[in-house]
Scaffold this active site. Sequence first.
Site, PDB file in Angstrom:
ATOM      1  N   SER A  49       0.944  -1.109  -0.390  1.00  0.00           N
ATOM      2  CA  SER A  49       0.108  -0.036   0.203  1.00  0.00           C
ATOM      3  C   SER A  49       0.904   1.261  -0.183  1.00  0.00           C
ATOM      4  CB  SER A  49      -0.997  -0.243   1.139  1.00  0.00           C
ATOM      5  OG  SER A  49      -0.435   0.559   2.491  1.00  0.00           O
ATOM      6  N   ASP A  84      -0.905  -1.670  -4.502  1.00  0.00           N
ATOM      7  CA  ASP A  84      -1.896  -1.609  -3.408  1.00  0.00           C
ATOM      8  C   ASP A  84      -2.745  -0.355  -3.600  1.00  0.00           C
ATOM      9  OD1 ASP A  84      -4.003  -3.424  -2.735  1.00  0.00           O
ATOM     10  OD2 ASP A  84      -3.659  -3.322  -0.606  1.00  0.00           O
TER      11      ASP A  84
END
Length: 287
Positions: A49, A84
């Site tokens: 992320s 992500d």
Amino acid sequence: MLVNAKDMLTKAKAGKYAVGQFNINNLEWTRAVLETAEELRSPVILGVSAGAGKYMTGFKTVAAMVDAMVDSLGITVPVALHLDHGTYEDCYKCIEAGFSSIMFDGSHYPIEENIEKTKELVAVCAEKNMSLEAEVGSIGGEEDGVVGAGECADPAECKMIADLGVTMLAAGIGNIHGKYPENWAGLSFETLDAIQQQTGDMPLVLHGGTGIPAEMIQKAISLGVAKINVNTECQLSFAAAVREYIEAGKDLQGKGFDPRKLLAPGTAAIKATVKEKMELFGSVGKA
Ligand code: 13P
């Protein structure tokens, strides 16, 4: 060597199993996921992320670490390094950093803008031999600052995005990041079925893999899900194992405070969670 996720996901969709995306946070996480994939002969996707990338000092550090670790550990199963929920800007940063796969999350844009930006990234990824995940509808809850209302995707919009030539498509079907609340209504298989009918062979992605009951996972795979993302569940098992170590006073015995000893139970716990998920998803022995 890192690979893009196209081949592993095409095989998964055809073979009716799913490849796990496990989000990584640091060296221990990366090692735990890679070693488990190798031991189980499973293809794997490492998810990063924006928050985790920042924590690890930047996407370049992550790419260099993962690339070197795959080599140092002698990993032979296919490994994709994937951004992500990427913003448009972070997608370009990861392309430059040496990721093999990216997710452009344009779900919060009006559909025309999501299409326009996704289309541009399809062309860039094709040129760089990278895979691209797009999103329609939204995943509920919050992950590293990315918040979604959790509305189910419109199958017609899914078709529009799939037709652009993305590698995989994440569609909101009532799934939520983080732990599921007591009153969760469950996954909308009606929506998933309608999406698969519109998108055919497109590998579908199920986010929010933490805490989804096994029967729902199996049903989702039978309806075209070929990639399942897991993040929170590894964090919970890591934290519980480290807590147990400290609460047992083991950090105070001998050199138990050595970070390599202190974090070892957490690393082993991540491995156990990843193994359980790979077995459930059916990716064991598929490398
Ligand atoms: P969980 O944290 O709920 O497992 O979700 C992970 C995810 O979807 C990453 O994009």
